[in-house]
Design an enzyme around this catalytic site. Sequence first.
Site, PDB file in Angstrom:
ATOM      1  N   GLU A 147     -29.908  13.834 -56.313  1.00  0.00           N
ATOM      2  CA  GLU A 147     -30.457  13.559 -57.649  1.00  0.00           C
ATOM      3  C   GLU A 147     -31.680  14.416 -57.934  1.00  0.00           C
ATOM      4  OE1 GLU A 147     -30.927   9.359 -58.342  1.00  0.00           O
ATOM      5  OE2 GLU A 147     -28.819   8.953 -57.968  1.00  0.00           O
ATOM      6  N   LYS A 173     -25.532   0.079 -65.469  1.00  0.00           N
ATOM      7  CA  LYS A 173     -24.773   1.322 -65.345  1.00  0.00           C
ATOM      8  C   LYS A 173     -23.447   1.090 -66.063  1.00  0.00           C
ATOM      9  CE  LYS A 173     -26.423   2.632 -60.682  1.00  0.00           C
ATOM     10  NZ  LYS A 173     -26.184   2.379 -59.237  1.00  0.00           N
TER      11      LYS A 173
HETATM   12  P1  PGA Z   1     -25.127   5.836 -56.865  1.00  0.00           P
HETATM   13  O1  PGA Z   1     -26.640   5.425 -56.594  1.00  0.00           O
HETATM   14  O2  PGA Z   1     -25.025   6.351 -58.242  1.00  0.00           O
HETATM   15  O3  PGA Z   1     -24.861   6.863 -55.797  1.00  0.00           O
HETATM   16  O4  PGA Z   1     -24.303   4.600 -56.641  1.00  0.00           O
HETATM   17  C1  PGA Z   1     -27.558   5.113 -57.597  1.00  0.00           C
HETATM   18  C2  PGA Z   1     -28.234   3.793 -57.305  1.00  0.00           C
HETATM   19  O5  PGA Z   1     -28.014   3.189 -56.243  1.00  0.00           O
HETATM   20  O6  PGA Z   1     -28.988   3.296 -58.154  1.00  0.00           O
HETATM   21 ZN    ZN Z   2     -29.320   1.370 -56.715  1.00  0.00          ZN
END
Ligand code: PGA
Ligand code: ZN
Length: 436
Positions: free
Chosen positions: A205, A337
């Site tokens: 990231e 998300k």
């Molecule tokens: P991931 O991690 O997108 O790889 O699942 C992001 C998070 O855990 O917030």
């Molecule tokens: Zn997370």
Amino acid sequence: MKTSIVSLKARQIWDSRGRPTVEAEVRLAGGATGRAIAPAGASRGAHEAVDLRDGGPRFGGMGVEGAVAAVNGALARALEGRDAADQAGVDTAIVTADGTANKARLGANATVATSMAVLHAAAAAAGEPLWRHLAGGRDVRLPLPEIQIFGGGAHAGRRTDIQDFMVMAPHAGSVRRALEITADVYRAAGEMMAGRGRLAGTADEGGWWPSFDSNEEALVALTEAIERAGYRPGREVWISLDVAANELFDGSAYRLPLDKAALDSAAMVERVVGWSERYAIASIEDPVSQDDLTGMADATRRLGRRVQMIGDDILVTSAGRIRRIAAAGACNAALIKVNQAGTVSEAKGALDAAQDLGWAAIVSARSGESEDLTIAHLATGWDAGQLKVGSFARSERMAKWNELLRIEEAMGERAHFAGADALPASVAARIRSEGP
Ligand code: PGA
Ligand code: ZN
């Protein structure tokens, strides 16, 4: 009707890790179009909606031919002729076409790209930027950014056990200033690592690849980076962690190889409480695993008045899970998300459930991202209060921060930075009383 969906099609494109992903494109009768790209997680919760991957030898099994075919086939049939302005109706049709509890048939990568593309088309037809279309005339706040400085866990070959070491600048007063502060801290951290001969590149990231001998050493280094940048930890700049403890739990113990530790739930909570006492930590995500409700409730009871306790893998952007877990006294904030739910409306339902409980909410990217900007608009237009995108490098991350700057500018005099108010009330009170 100008907002009738006349066509929906998908293509395979590539995400920030060079893996295939799904892009969906919607055209409406009036000529408006909308496009969106599915993100992809690496530290995924077992309870989240699942992506459809082709398996087999191609692209390490990550192919999305099946998901692309699901958009072009079942989803196109279900949506053509529907009104794009009725997002709830569109998303219900998507859920019905899939017919499973976790989008296993058509794939959450297919459904999320489609659902978000319809949303973009509806905003375009209304002649409005997406954030304003979602705000629907309400005054909404610009989100407080949570930005990664060191990236560990599943995003950096498990070089640290903790996944995200992030900063927040709740007193910054604007997104513009919050990003300037972050730029200073990010640069200071990089210079510090280089000076110690420990700069080893960046993680998935964009955060600095961690090179530390213990998890706590990373917390020390982050504190030093904040100071070196000219800020006071626990005043202008606060630390936010995503432990992503799911990845540490092997079914019997939490394993922290960097600390040479194997901990039970109580000891894991104790460790996180210790970090919170020694460092300027205002937010902690997933301190225990997705099914450790007792541990999360314990951590929330111990820390929840001073620290934002975010559920990610334990809540998976599900309104039902949020209500159930709140009833057990666990968490005071929800990570949102869209691809964990699979549609825009289900994610909004989870956000509403969290806000109805008096919780804070953080719209979040995944570790696999793209140039898609939707989350910057959702965080603002939904008035979520916070946005987590990853670090302050790599254009799939910077694109979102830069879009927030454009939104802030477009709001002009009416721009209002959520700041500390975005945090749970007692945490906001702590931050206001201790700083800047
Ligand atoms: P991931 O991690 O997108 O790889 O699942 C992001 C998070 O855990 O917030
Ligand atoms: Zn997370």
